[in-house]
Design an enzyme around this catalytic site. Structure first.
Site, PDB file in Angstrom:
ATOM      1  N   ASP A 222      -1.082   3.393 -38.187  1.00 43.53           N
ATOM      2  CA  ASP A 222      -2.639   3.811 -38.616  1.00 43.53           C
ATOM      3  C   ASP A 222      -2.979   5.374 -38.571  1.00 43.53           C
ATOM      4  OD1 ASP A 222      -2.887   4.802 -36.102  1.00 43.53           O
ATOM      5  OD2 ASP A 222      -2.854   2.899 -34.932  1.00 43.53           O
TER       6      ASP A 222
ATOM      7  N   GLU B 221       1.176  -0.895   0.246  1.00 39.06           N
ATOM      8  CA  GLU B 221      -0.205   0.462   0.319  1.00 39.06           C
ATOM      9  C   GLU B 221       1.238   0.829   0.002  1.00 39.06           C
ATOM     10  OE1 GLU B 221      -2.983  -0.297   3.512  1.00 39.06           O
ATOM     11  OE2 GLU B 221      -4.092  -1.905   2.290  1.00 39.06           O
TER      12      GLU B 221
ATOM     13  N   LYS C 224      -2.208  -0.628 -40.351  1.00 43.68           N
ATOM     14  CA  LYS C 224      -1.831  -1.606 -39.088  1.00 43.68           C
ATOM     15  C   LYS C 224      -3.056  -2.129 -39.011  1.00 43.68           C
ATOM     16  CE  LYS C 224      -1.160  -0.652 -34.387  1.00 43.68           C
ATOM     17  NZ  LYS C 224      -1.170  -0.513 -33.376  1.00 43.68           N
TER      18      LYS C 224
ATOM     19  N   GLY D 172       5.951  -4.450 -30.754  1.00 48.72           N
ATOM     20  CA  GLY D 172       5.307  -4.809 -31.799  1.00 48.72           C
ATOM     21  C   GLY D 172       4.836  -4.036 -32.720  1.00 48.72           C
TER      22      GLY D 172
END
Ligand code: R5P
Length: 284
Positions: free
Chosen positions: A161, A36, A184, A217
């Site tokens: 893209d 935490e 893409k 990628g």
């Protein structure tokens, strides 16, 4: 005004404070043995306007941001502005399948609880700003990226893209070179296919720009495709370099990879501090 830097963004917070000529405090953050988060702003009161700089990714950094916001309010800050250099969960910005959450909306709703004003950097989709009911602006890193590459003899700027085409256009305009986009298709979390480029890149130096690199990628596929059709050099710039697992090694086929200092890594060489400072000054 005073800047408070969270642990994800100490360097950026300090640079931002320099740009704005104001003071900077580092939040003292540590983790309890169970993971935490504990954080403290080490002062008794803050009778000033505060700008917090902290990412909301990964999840631990999001929790730290929420805790810092509350601590600053408790100290009496007049207003709290949140600079979120990298806004996590922005890619799940709508329902792709029934039963899913609108993650970006959930994050925005949580973050605005203790915030008067939000500044993000290169959000995955501009639309996400609509989920904030307080004033929110998204700073574009394109001018800083264009300036960084202005000495690199780049012939064309491409996005991986069509969705990122306007980013490539903006960088290309700043550099005074053409821009275009690739096509893409995502095959899996790690792999994508890039269709043969419509644009002639033979013998050219190409700069690919994207908002983020996660597994690498997209960049590996784009770079391989561009080199296959004769690109001379392939440079890559992104705003947010997440570089999960061995992403940087995976991209060894690229001539140079750089990213902005929204997420810190060994290749965070482009600073967005002057652009964020400008956005904050414009809203004062
Ligand atoms: C996707 O729409 C984003 O703009 C990036 O292209 C994507 O997140 C990159 O992911 P990866 O590096 O895993 O291909």
């Amino acid at each position: 005004m005073i800047i408070v830097g969270g642990s994800s963004s100490y360097e950026l917070a300090e640079e931002l404070a320099d740009c704005m000529g104001v003071g900077c405090i580092r939040a003292s953050t540590k983790r309890f043995p169970d993971g935490e988060c504990y954080t403290r702003i080490e002062c008794d009161t803050i009778d000033d306007h505060v700008v917090v700089v902290q990412n909301t990714y990964p999840d631990g950094d999001l929790v730290e941001m929420l805790l810092i916001q509350d601590a600053i309010k408790s100290l009496g800050a007049k207003t709290v502005a949140c600079v979120i250099p990298y806004f996590g969960y922005a890619r799940q910005d709508r329902l792709f399948n029934p039963g899913e959450p609108e993650s970006a909306k959930v994050m925005a709703r949580m973050l605005e609880m203790n915030t008067d004003h939000v500044v993000t950097v290169d959000l995955h989709k501009q639309d996400t700003l609509r989920w904030f009911s307080c004033p929110a602006v998204d700073v574009k890193a394109a001018p800083a990226i264009g300036e960084f590459f202005s000495d690199h003899e780049v012939d064309i700027v491409l996005s991986p893209d069509i969705g990122a085409r306007s980013r490539a256009e903006e960088v290309g305009k700043i550099m005074g070179v053409d821009s275009d986009h690739l096509q893409k298709t995502r095959l899996s979390g790690m792999d994508v296919r890039i269709a043969p480029a419509n644009v002639d890149v033979g013998g050219k130096n190409v700069l690919i720009v994207d908002d983020m690199i996660s597994t690498g990628g997209t960049i590996v596929a784009a770079s391989n495709e561009l080199k296959k059709v004769g690109a001379e050099r392939v440079y890559v710039a992104c705003t947010h370099g997440l570089f999960v697992q061995d992403a940087l090694q995976r991209m060894a086929c690229v001539d140079e990879v750089v990213c902005c200092n929204t997420v810190m890594s060994e290749v965070s060489r482009i600073s967005v501090a002057p652009l964020v400072a400008k956005a904050l000054k414009e809203t004062q």
